[in-house]
Design an enzyme around this catalytic site. Structure first.
Site, mmCIF file in Angstrom:
data_model
loop_
_atom_site.group_PDB
_atom_site.id
_atom_site.type_symbol
_atom_site.label_atom_id
_atom_site.label_comp_id
_atom_site.label_asym_id
_atom_site.label_seq_id
_atom_site.Cartn_x
_atom_site.Cartn_y
_atom_site.Cartn_z
ATOM 1 C CB CYS A 1 0.082 -3.067 8.543
ATOM 2 S SG CYS A 1 1.109 -1.702 7.948
ATOM 3 C CD GLU B 1 -1.249 -2.292 2.171
ATOM 4 O OE1 GLU B 1 -0.086 -2.667 1.925
ATOM 5 O OE2 GLU B 1 -1.959 -2.824 3.042
ATOM 6 C CB CYS C 1 -0.602 0.630 5.212
ATOM 7 S SG CYS C 1 0.973 -0.019 4.613
HETATM 8 N N1 THU Z 1 2.498 -6.327 4.148
HETATM 9 C C1 THU Z 1 1.986 -5.475 3.211
HETATM 10 O O1 THU Z 1 2.530 -5.339 2.109
HETATM 11 N N2 THU Z 1 0.872 -4.766 3.542
HETATM 12 C C2 THU Z 1 0.240 -4.835 4.734
HETATM 13 O O2 THU Z 1 -0.674 -4.070 4.991
HETATM 14 C C3 THU Z 1 0.634 -5.847 5.717
HETATM 15 C C4 THU Z 1 1.925 -6.534 5.452
HETATM 16 C C5 THU Z 1 3.730 -7.065 3.819
HETATM 17 C C6 THU Z 1 4.913 -6.673 4.642
HETATM 18 C C7 THU Z 1 5.762 -7.917 4.570
HETATM 19 O O3 THU Z 1 6.547 -7.860 3.386
HETATM 20 C C8 THU Z 1 4.755 -9.050 4.426
HETATM 21 O O4 THU Z 1 3.541 -8.435 4.047
HETATM 22 C C9 THU Z 1 4.549 -9.851 5.700
HETATM 23 O O5 THU Z 1 4.267 -9.029 6.762
#
Ligand code: THU
Length: 135
Positions: free
Chosen positions: A89, A55, A92
């Site tokens: 998360c 994101e 984000c």
């Molecule tokens: N991740 C994302 O790309 N977006 C999120 O909102 C949550 C987590 C990624 C970060 C990391 O590379 C992988 O997912 C595992 O946490």
């Protein structure tokens, strides 16, 4: 562009993921208020804390090109073929807060089999702190 079409772009953006440490690949696709489209993927690092979420990759691409407001963002995530609702998360969500109207921004997640859930950012990040507090 429909919610389903934007989610499909997020699924495609997943192919760009660099996730050798978690094997959890994420793609994101967003639309700005003027209709521009940006995509992003997660980019991990051998120094784990340096990873960037999909994101934020998409949002930072848009902001770096001069955009300041996003109106819809779709996220697709999972390990390999197995995708499921990949909620953004906390970091984000806060970055989305900076570049949207939380009551307007649609956040779309999908199960990878065509089932979507659509929330406003206000639902995902209620009572939030944002740029208006700094005026
Ligand atoms: N991740 C994302 O790309 N977006 C999120 O909102 C949550 C987590 C990624 C970060 C990391 O590379 C992988 O997912 C595992 O946490």
């Amino acid at each position: 562009m429909t919610e389903n079409e934007l989610f499909e772009l997020a699924m495609e953006a997943r192919w760009g993921a660099y996730a050798p440490y978690s094997s959890y690949q994420v793609g994101a696709a967003l639309i700005t208020e003027d209709g521009s489209l940006y995509t992003g993927c997660n980019i991990e690092n051998a120094s784990y804390g340096a990873a960037n979420c999909a994101e934020r990759t998409a949002i930072f691409k848009a902001v770096s090109e001069g955009h300041r407001k996003i109106v819809m963002i779709a996220i697709a995530g999972g390990s390999g073929e197995r995708t499921n609702y990949a909620y953004p998360c906390g970091i984000c969500r806060q970055v989305m807060r900076e570049f949207s109207d939380p009551e307007q921004l649609k956040v779309i997640v999908g199960d990878g089999r065509g089932e979507l859930k659509i929330h406003t950012l206000e639902e995902l990040l209620p009572e939030s702190f944002g740029p208006d507090f700094m005026e």
